[in-house]
Enzyme design. Structure first.
Site, PDB file in Angstrom:
ATOM      1  N   SER A 125      21.611  -4.391  -8.119  1.00  0.00           N
ATOM      2  CA  SER A 125      20.182  -4.112  -8.274  1.00  0.00           C
ATOM      3  C   SER A 125      19.693  -4.550  -9.636  1.00  0.00           C
ATOM      4  O   SER A 125      20.451  -4.525 -10.621  1.00  0.00           O
ATOM      5  CB  SER A 125      19.973  -2.598  -8.127  1.00  0.00           C
ATOM      6  OG  SER A 125      18.694  -2.214  -8.579  1.00  0.00           O
ATOM      7  N   TYR A 150      22.547   6.729 -10.515  1.00  0.00           N
ATOM      8  CA  TYR A 150      22.503   5.647  -9.521  1.00  0.00           C
ATOM      9  C   TYR A 150      22.626   4.284 -10.203  1.00  0.00           C
ATOM     10  O   TYR A 150      23.461   3.454  -9.837  1.00  0.00           O
ATOM     11  CB  TYR A 150      21.191   5.707  -8.709  1.00  0.00           C
ATOM     12  CG  TYR A 150      20.864   4.399  -8.069  1.00  0.00           C
ATOM     13  CD1 TYR A 150      21.612   3.942  -6.977  1.00  0.00           C
ATOM     14  CD2 TYR A 150      19.865   3.566  -8.578  1.00  0.00           C
ATOM     15  CE1 TYR A 150      21.347   2.704  -6.417  1.00  0.00           C
ATOM     16  CE2 TYR A 150      19.594   2.340  -8.022  1.00  0.00           C
ATOM     17  CZ  TYR A 150      20.340   1.909  -6.939  1.00  0.00           C
ATOM     18  OH  TYR A 150      20.088   0.682  -6.397  1.00  0.00           O
ATOM     19  N   LYS A 154      25.822   1.081 -10.299  1.00  0.00           N
ATOM     20  CA  LYS A 154      25.751  -0.372 -10.076  1.00  0.00           C
ATOM     21  C   LYS A 154      26.389  -1.113 -11.262  1.00  0.00           C
ATOM     22  O   LYS A 154      27.090  -2.106 -11.075  1.00  0.00           O
ATOM     23  CB  LYS A 154      24.306  -0.819  -9.872  1.00  0.00           C
ATOM     24  CG  LYS A 154      23.672  -0.300  -8.588  1.00  0.00           C
ATOM     25  CD  LYS A 154      24.363  -0.837  -7.338  1.00  0.00           C
ATOM     26  CE  LYS A 154      23.773  -0.268  -6.065  1.00  0.00           C
ATOM     27  NZ  LYS A 154      24.583  -0.569  -4.865  1.00  0.00           N
TER      28      LYS A 154
HETATM   29  N1  UFG Z   1       5.141   4.076  -6.674  1.00  0.00           N
HETATM   30  C1  UFG Z   1       3.944   4.754  -6.642  1.00  0.00           C
HETATM   31  N2  UFG Z   1       3.795   5.749  -5.720  1.00  0.00           N
HETATM   32  C2  UFG Z   1       4.782   6.082  -4.834  1.00  0.00           C
HETATM   33  C3  UFG Z   1       6.001   5.378  -4.877  1.00  0.00           C
HETATM   34  C4  UFG Z   1       6.145   4.376  -5.823  1.00  0.00           C
HETATM   35  O1  UFG Z   1       3.028   4.476  -7.417  1.00  0.00           O
HETATM   36  O2  UFG Z   1       4.579   7.008  -4.036  1.00  0.00           O
HETATM   37  C5  UFG Z   1       5.302   2.991  -7.654  1.00  0.00           C
HETATM   38  C6  UFG Z   1       6.428   3.250  -8.635  1.00  0.00           C
HETATM   39  O3  UFG Z   1       5.963   3.989  -9.730  1.00  0.00           O
HETATM   40  C7  UFG Z   1       6.824   1.829  -8.998  1.00  0.00           C
HETATM   41  C8  UFG Z   1       6.520   1.008  -7.732  1.00  0.00           C
HETATM   42  O4  UFG Z   1       5.649   1.836  -6.969  1.00  0.00           O
HETATM   43  O5  UFG Z   1       6.016   1.351 -10.019  1.00  0.00           O
HETATM   44  C9  UFG Z   1       7.745   0.703  -6.924  1.00  0.00           C
HETATM   45  O6  UFG Z   1       8.454   1.923  -6.730  1.00  0.00           O
HETATM   46  P1  UFG Z   1       9.697   2.022  -5.734  1.00  0.00           P
HETATM   47  O7  UFG Z   1      10.174   3.431  -5.784  1.00  0.00           O
HETATM   48  O8  UFG Z   1       9.344   1.447  -4.418  1.00  0.00           O
HETATM   49  O9  UFG Z   1      10.742   1.034  -6.386  1.00  0.00           O
HETATM   50  P2  UFG Z   1      11.389   1.055  -7.841  1.00  0.00           P
HETATM   51  O10 UFG Z   1      10.947  -0.208  -8.490  1.00  0.00           O
HETATM   52  O11 UFG Z   1      11.188   2.305  -8.561  1.00  0.00           O
HETATM   53  O12 UFG Z   1      12.904   1.093  -7.424  1.00  0.00           O
HETATM   54  C10 UFG Z   1      13.591  -0.024  -7.059  1.00  0.00           C
HETATM   55  C11 UFG Z   1      14.727   0.343  -6.095  1.00  0.00           C
HETATM   56  C12 UFG Z   1      15.759   1.186  -6.777  1.00  0.00           C
HETATM   57  C13 UFG Z   1      16.150   0.580  -8.099  1.00  0.00           C
HETATM   58  C14 UFG Z   1      14.955   0.294  -8.947  1.00  0.00           C
HETATM   59  C15 UFG Z   1      15.321  -0.393 -10.224  1.00  0.00           C
HETATM   60  O13 UFG Z   1      14.229   1.051  -4.967  1.00  0.00           O
HETATM   61  O14 UFG Z   1      16.888   1.226  -5.935  1.00  0.00           O
HETATM   62  O15 UFG Z   1      14.074  -0.551  -8.236  1.00  0.00           O
HETATM   63  O16 UFG Z   1      14.226  -0.698 -10.991  1.00  0.00           O
HETATM   64  F1  UFG Z   1      16.940   1.398  -8.796  1.00  0.00           F
END
Ligand code: UFG
Length: 338
Positions: A125, A150, A154
């Site tokens: 990741s 988590y 990785k």
């Molecule tokens: N977000 C919102 N509202 C929500 C959910 C997410 O605004 O209800 C935003 C988050 O703050 C973020 C973006 O949408 O800015 C993407 O969020 P995700 O949770 O979909 O994805 P992430 O980028 O946080 O996470 C992903 C992977 C993880 C990994 C991470 C590393 O899902 O497995 O990237 O950066 F660890």
């Protein structure tokens, strides 16, 4: 046919990869105990590839049960997805993450050694980059994310693979660092099946549009980004799955290094508010949303430099954000139609 073990093959990325493997002429062998997935993923795969895939309901940390999969026929290679992936849960239950994510890789490598299997594609990741100094992020950016258990699993698994490939010169491992996989198969037969309230943005968006959630909370609009919301690199899961087939094929080559790392992203960053707007456009529906506080642990912006995957694997994305959101929405509607 070349049997390729796909651990976590009933999961979101695993199921799409099983389909792409079958379409490329491999025989996917799914190893998944369905703890975080559902039977319908297996039915969806069968529907797309036109036959039932070989499935073993096995916990990958159970060495003896897993060994039986290797005993049932020669194994060409392994694509290892099976792992937990919820950042917040990993903070609350670190042992669960260390045991499963690291333990299953140790077991798998022991079995690959025992049965002489030398090709491994590993699901990593972009979380390993933490909050990168420079964007787009290249594979040479330092690994430094110990922010969540988590993310640290990785980092540890990548290190484990480097150590093992140094010890076994015949082992070939491809470490694929995913950015944000979204979307679903265009057939709407397989897609993401979050259990409970989704943590990730796109399933939350589609469930909100379907009326299952009241509104989306945008986690922060005061970041140092063009519109203040976080920026990510959203890659269509079918593109991502295809990259695994290319990475596996590369491991056949003669002069391939023991361990190689590839970013898998589109190279384009999109903000949360852009995702909301694009979803509204492709679905034709208003998406109820409000701005909320920042989510702890989120980095402001991260997107890939995809040059290496393009030059070395010949990988290029065929789909953009619009197609990915349209496919995610079609999948959500298919789920609602059941
Ligand atoms: N977000 C919102 N509202 C929500 C959910 C997410 O605004 O209800 C935003 C988050 O703050 C973020 C973006 O949408 O800015 C993407 O969020 P995700 O949770 O979909 O994805 P992430 O980028 O946080 O996470 C992903 C992977 C993880 C990994 C991470 C590393 O899902 O497995 O990237 O950066 F660890």
């Amino acid at each position: 046919m070349k049997r390729v073990i796909v651990t976590g093959g009933a999961g979101f990325i695993g199921s799409h990869t099983a389909v792409e493997l079958a379409e490329a002429g491999y025989d996917p062998v799914i190893v998944d105990d369905l703890r975080n997935s559902e039977e319908r993923a297996l039915q969806g795969i069968a529907g797309i590839i036109g036959k039932d895939p070989e499935v073993h309901r096995v916990d990958c940390t159970d060495e003896e049960a897993f060994a039986r999969v290797f005993e049932q026929g020669a194994v060409h290679g392994v694509i290892h997805f099976a792992a937990y992936k919820a950042v917040g849960e990993s903070v609350a239950e670190p042992l669960k993450y260390y045991h499963n994510n690291i333990g299953s890789l140790v077991v798998l490598l022991r079995l690959m050694e025992r049965y002489g299997v030398k090709r491994l594609v590993f699901s990593s990741s972009c979380t390993v980059y933490g909050d990168p100094d420079r964007l787009p992020v290249t594979e040479s950016a330092p690994d430094r994310n110990a922010m969540s258990p988590y993310g640290f699993t990785k980092v540890v698994c990548e290190r484990l693979l480097r150590d093992q490939s140094a010890a076994d010169p015949d082992l070939r491992a491809s470490l694929l660092r995913y950015f944000n996989p979204i979307g679903a198969h265009p057939s709407a037969r397989i897609g993401e099946l979050p259990l409970g309230v989704p943590n990730n943005l796109v399933p939350f968006v589609t469930q909100t549009a379907a009326g299952l959630r009241k509104e989306l909370t945008v986690f922060g609009d005061d970041y140092d980004t063009p519109d203040g919301s976080c920026v990510r690199d959203y890659i269509h899961v079918v593109d991502l799955a295809r990259a695994h087939v290319l990475a596996l094929g590369r491991l056949d080559g003669k002069d391939v290094p023991g361990c190689e790392v590839f970013n898998l992203g589109t190279g384009t960053g999109n903000s949360v508010l852009e995702v909301v707007r694009t979803f509204e456009e492709v679905s034709g529906l208003p998406l109820p949303h409000r701005i909320g506080p920042r989510r702890p642990g989120d980095v402001p912006a991260v997107y890939a430099d995809p040059t290496r995957a393009r030059d070395v694997l010949g990988f290029e994305c065929r789909y953009g954000l619009r197609e990915a959101l349209a496919d995610a929405w079609r999948w959500q509607q298919a789920l609602a139609g059941d």
